[in-house]
Design a protein around this motif. Structure first.
Motif, PDB file in Angstrom:
ATOM      1  N   LEU A 192       0.946  -1.151  -0.053  1.00 24.50           N
ATOM      2  CA  LEU A 192      -0.123   0.016  -0.162  1.00 24.50           C
ATOM      3  C   LEU A 192       0.877   1.259  -0.111  1.00 24.50           C
ATOM      4  N   THR A 193       1.952   1.365   0.496  1.00 24.41           N
ATOM      5  CA  THR A 193       2.857   2.404   0.499  1.00 24.41           C
ATOM      6  C   THR A 193       3.802   2.497  -0.622  1.00 24.41           C
ATOM      7  N   GLY A 194       3.966   1.309  -1.247  1.00 28.25           N
ATOM      8  CA  GLY A 194       4.768   1.307  -2.540  1.00 28.25           C
ATOM      9  C   GLY A 194       6.409   1.012  -2.053  1.00 28.25           C
ATOM     10  N   TYR A 195       6.609   0.709  -0.938  1.00 32.00           N
ATOM     11  CA  TYR A 195       8.093   0.560  -0.622  1.00 32.00           C
ATOM     12  C   TYR A 195       8.454  -0.837  -1.082  1.00 32.00           C
ATOM     13  N   ASP A 196       7.520  -1.662  -1.659  1.00 28.32           N
ATOM     14  CA  ASP A 196       7.884  -3.050  -2.257  1.00 28.32           C
ATOM     15  C   ASP A 196       8.695  -2.619  -3.550  1.00 28.32           C
ATOM     16  N   GLU A 242       7.465 -11.528  -5.273  1.00 22.28           N
ATOM     17  CA  GLU A 242       7.659 -13.144  -4.946  1.00 22.28           C
ATOM     18  C   GLU A 242       9.304 -13.364  -4.954  1.00 22.28           C
ATOM     19  N   CYS A 243      10.326 -12.583  -5.903  1.00 23.81           N
ATOM     20  CA  CYS A 243      11.462 -12.668  -6.091  1.00 23.81           C
ATOM     21  C   CYS A 243      12.130 -11.411  -5.063  1.00 23.81           C
ATOM     22  N   SER A 244      11.511 -10.727  -4.264  1.00 26.41           N
ATOM     23  CA  SER A 244      12.135  -9.839  -3.779  1.00 26.41           C
ATOM     24  C   SER A 244      12.816  -9.876  -2.353  1.00 26.41           C
ATOM     25  N   SER A 245      12.481 -11.021  -1.668  1.00 24.83           N
ATOM     26  CA  SER A 245      12.815 -11.426  -0.141  1.00 24.83           C
ATOM     27  C   SER A 245      11.724 -10.749   0.712  1.00 24.83           C
ATOM     28  N   ILE A 246      10.788  -9.759   0.177  1.00 23.08           N
ATOM     29  CA  ILE A 246      10.002  -9.269   1.248  1.00 23.08           C
ATOM     30  C   ILE A 246       9.104 -10.291   2.021  1.00 23.08           C
ATOM     31  N   ILE A 247       8.481 -11.396   1.217  1.00 19.18           N
ATOM     32  CA  ILE A 247       7.773 -12.262   2.036  1.00 19.18           C
ATOM     33  C   ILE A 247       8.544 -13.027   2.913  1.00 19.18           C
ATOM     34  N   GLU A 248       9.669 -13.773   2.529  1.00 18.87           N
ATOM     35  CA  GLU A 248      10.698 -14.384   3.340  1.00 18.87           C
ATOM     36  C   GLU A 248      11.103 -13.326   4.647  1.00 18.87           C
ATOM     37  N   VAL A 275      17.398 -10.450   8.868  1.00 18.11           N
ATOM     38  CA  VAL A 275      16.952  -9.599   7.784  1.00 18.11           C
ATOM     39  C   VAL A 275      17.929  -9.278   6.473  1.00 18.11           C
ATOM     40  N   VAL A 276      19.211  -8.985   7.070  1.00 23.03           N
ATOM     41  CA  VAL A 276      20.375  -8.817   6.035  1.00 23.03           C
ATOM     42  C   VAL A 276      20.825 -10.367   5.438  1.00 23.03           C
ATOM     43  N   ALA A 277      20.770 -11.209   6.432  1.00 24.65           N
ATOM     44  CA  ALA A 277      20.839 -12.603   6.016  1.00 24.65           C
ATOM     45  C   ALA A 277      20.203 -13.071   4.934  1.00 24.65           C
ATOM     46  N   THR A 278      18.723 -12.934   4.934  1.00 27.94           N
ATOM     47  CA  THR A 278      17.603 -13.369   4.112  1.00 27.94           C
ATOM     48  C   THR A 278      17.889 -12.497   2.929  1.00 27.94           C
ATOM     49  N   TYR A 279      18.346 -11.176   2.961  1.00 28.41           N
ATOM     50  CA  TYR A 279      18.538 -10.521   1.758  1.00 28.41           C
ATOM     51  C   TYR A 279      19.761 -10.796   1.031  1.00 28.41           C
ATOM     52  N   LEU A 280      20.721 -11.316   1.689  1.00 30.18           N
ATOM     53  CA  LEU A 280      21.780 -11.925   0.895  1.00 30.18           C
ATOM     54  C   LEU A 280      21.528 -13.231   0.152  1.00 30.18           C
ATOM     55  N   ALA A 281      20.813 -14.100   1.127  1.00 36.32           N
ATOM     56  CA  ALA A 281      20.623 -15.289   0.533  1.00 36.32           C
ATOM     57  C   ALA A 281      19.582 -15.171  -0.816  1.00 36.32           C
ATOM     58  N   ASN A 282      19.014 -14.176  -0.760  1.00 32.74           N
ATOM     59  CA  ASN A 282      18.152 -14.018  -2.106  1.00 32.74           C
ATOM     60  C   ASN A 282      19.040 -13.525  -3.192  1.00 32.74           C
ATOM     61  N   PHE A 314      16.227 -22.358  -0.296  1.00 33.70           N
ATOM     62  CA  PHE A 314      15.762 -23.128   0.947  1.00 33.70           C
ATOM     63  C   PHE A 314      17.000 -23.681   1.638  1.00 33.70           C
ATOM     64  N   VAL A 315      17.864 -24.136   1.334  1.00 33.16           N
ATOM     65  CA  VAL A 315      18.986 -24.546   2.338  1.00 33.16           C
ATOM     66  C   VAL A 315      19.787 -23.497   2.963  1.00 33.16           C
ATOM     67  N   LEU A 316      19.735 -22.148   2.601  1.00 32.51           N
ATOM     68  CA  LEU A 316      20.279 -20.770   3.202  1.00 32.51           C
ATOM     69  C   LEU A 316      19.401 -20.472   4.194  1.00 32.51           C
ATOM     70  N   ILE A 317      18.075 -20.679   3.943  1.00 35.18           N
ATOM     71  CA  ILE A 317      16.983 -20.334   5.064  1.00 35.18           C
ATOM     72  C   ILE A 317      17.071 -21.270   6.173  1.00 35.18           C
ATOM     73  N   VAL A 318      16.967 -22.309   5.777  1.00 34.88           N
ATOM     74  CA  VAL A 318      16.994 -23.280   6.723  1.00 34.88           C
ATOM     75  C   VAL A 318      18.380 -23.228   7.831  1.00 34.88           C
ATOM     76  N   ILE A 319      19.339 -22.911   7.268  1.00 31.47           N
ATOM     77  CA  ILE A 319      20.554 -22.871   8.226  1.00 31.47           C
ATOM     78  C   ILE A 319      20.232 -21.476   9.030  1.00 31.47           C
ATOM     79  N   LEU A 320      19.836 -20.394   8.404  1.00 32.16           N
ATOM     80  CA  LEU A 320      19.480 -19.468   8.992  1.00 32.16           C
ATOM     81  C   LEU A 320      18.427 -19.623  10.294  1.00 32.16           C
TER      82      LEU A 320
END
Length: 342
Positions: A192-196, A242-248, A275-282, A314-320
């Motif tokens: 709604l804010t457009g930050y996505d 779905e590719c932006s890591s926002i959901i994860e 947040v940083v680790a998920t962004y880098l994983a993506n 998936f593997v990187l997120i499981v490790i996190l």
């Protein structure tokens, strides 16, 4: 006598004009060989739509060899014929036989109603006025369901259920439903804010930068895409919701927020790390997709995107999750057992 002479003269001028005019009035020749969005359906709010238009300059029609400042004018219309999006692109100079590729990247937040939309690309010569005479045109369709209000409704319902579960001390239900409500709330906020779109743009720029550092010729395409080479020429990677890591990131923050064993200081610390680790994983996931397509071509997109890229992520997120949630929980349970609390 003079009248007849005048009439004959006027007829001669008219005939000469009719014979000469087609030479100068003839327009440039060209065809649009491809007009397509990167996929047919865009079901997620804020999803990026990358429209590619390709064509070929076929005939100068006596105007000279080069076509300068020609323009592609895009319009997107809904089922009722209402224009919901426009874009104009000026092409580089073309000589007879040259081909062009142009892209327009937009998001489906411009299309607030579920349904089918039509993209039309009109190619103008731009010689006499802006945009000029029409050379050719092409149209195609896609479907879009961008309305985020269903997510807002889900957030409201799940927050109500979570509050009820907390009051009744149903802690597992409170944890699970509360986490879902926070995810829906965060997604609603971003869309709604457009930050996505802002985050998607940052990721596209990051990918173009990282790919360039690794020796791959890459170019950022505003707002949410980047261009990279493949064996057949060039490929475009558009980063959608779905590719932006926002959901994860939203899921991780929600689970951490309702995690009962951490203090708020620890939650803030782990949230920052997560947040940083998920962004880098993506980024690593997208880079793996780009590397595969760059080597094996566009035919490998499905394998790279739907299988290998998702498996790596998936593997990187499981490790996190193991280091920030699962392992500390097991240590806490182990300590409680040793101390006789269980």
């Amino acid at each position: 006598m003079y009248k007849r002479l005048l009439i004959v003269s006027l007829m001669a001028v008219a005939i000469s004009f009719l014979l000469v005019t087609p030479i100068f009035a003839a327009e440039y020749g060209g065809i649009i060989t491809n007009l397509a969005p990167d996929k047919a359906s865009y079901p997620n709010p804020g999803e990026t739509i990358t429209i590619t238009c390709q064509g070929r300059f076929t005939n100068a029609q006596g105007h000279g060899k080069t076509l300068d400042d020609s323009q592609i004018v895009y319009t997107i219309t809904d089922g009722g014929g209402n224009v919901v999006g426009t874009h104009t692109a000026t092409l580089d100079p073309l000589e007879v036989g040259d081909s062009f590729t142009d892209t327009w990247v937009t998001t489906n937040t411009n299309f607030p109603t579920e349904g089918s939309y039509t993209i039309t690309a009109k190619w103008y010569d731009g010689t006499n006025h802006n945009p000029g005479h029409l050379i050719t045109s092409s149209s195609t369709s896609f479907t879009s369901i961008p309305s985020p209000w269903i997510i807002v409704v889900i957030a409201g319902i799940t927050m109500t259920i979570a509050a009820f579960a907390r009051k009744r001390r149903w802690w597992l239900s409170y944890y699970l439903v509360g986490s879902v409500s926070v995810v829906a709330l965060l997604m609603s906020f971003f869309v709604l804010t457009g930050y996505d779109s802002y985050i998607m743009s940052i990721e596209a720029q990051s990918m173009a930068y990282v790919a360039s550092i690794l020796g791959m010729s890459s170019q950022y395409l505003a707002p949410n895409a980047f261009l990279f080479p493949d064996p057949a020429g060039w490929s475009i990677f558009g980063i959608g919701l779905e590719c932006s890591s926002i959901i994860e990131i939203s899921v991780f923050v929600a689970l951490l927020l309702f995690y009962p064993s951490y203090s708020w200081k620890t939650k803030l610390k782990y949230a920052t790390i997560g947040v940083v680790a998920t962004y880098l994983a993506n980024i690593i996931r997208i880079l793996s997709i780009v590397a595969i397509v760059a080597v094996f071509g566009k035919t490998s997109v499905y394998l790279a995107h739907a299988i290998i890229g998702k498996l790596i992520f998936f593997v990187l997120i499981v490790i996190l999750y193991w280091y920030l949630l699962t392992k500390p929980t097991m240590n806490t349970v182990r300590k409680n057992i040793k101390s006789g609390k269980f």
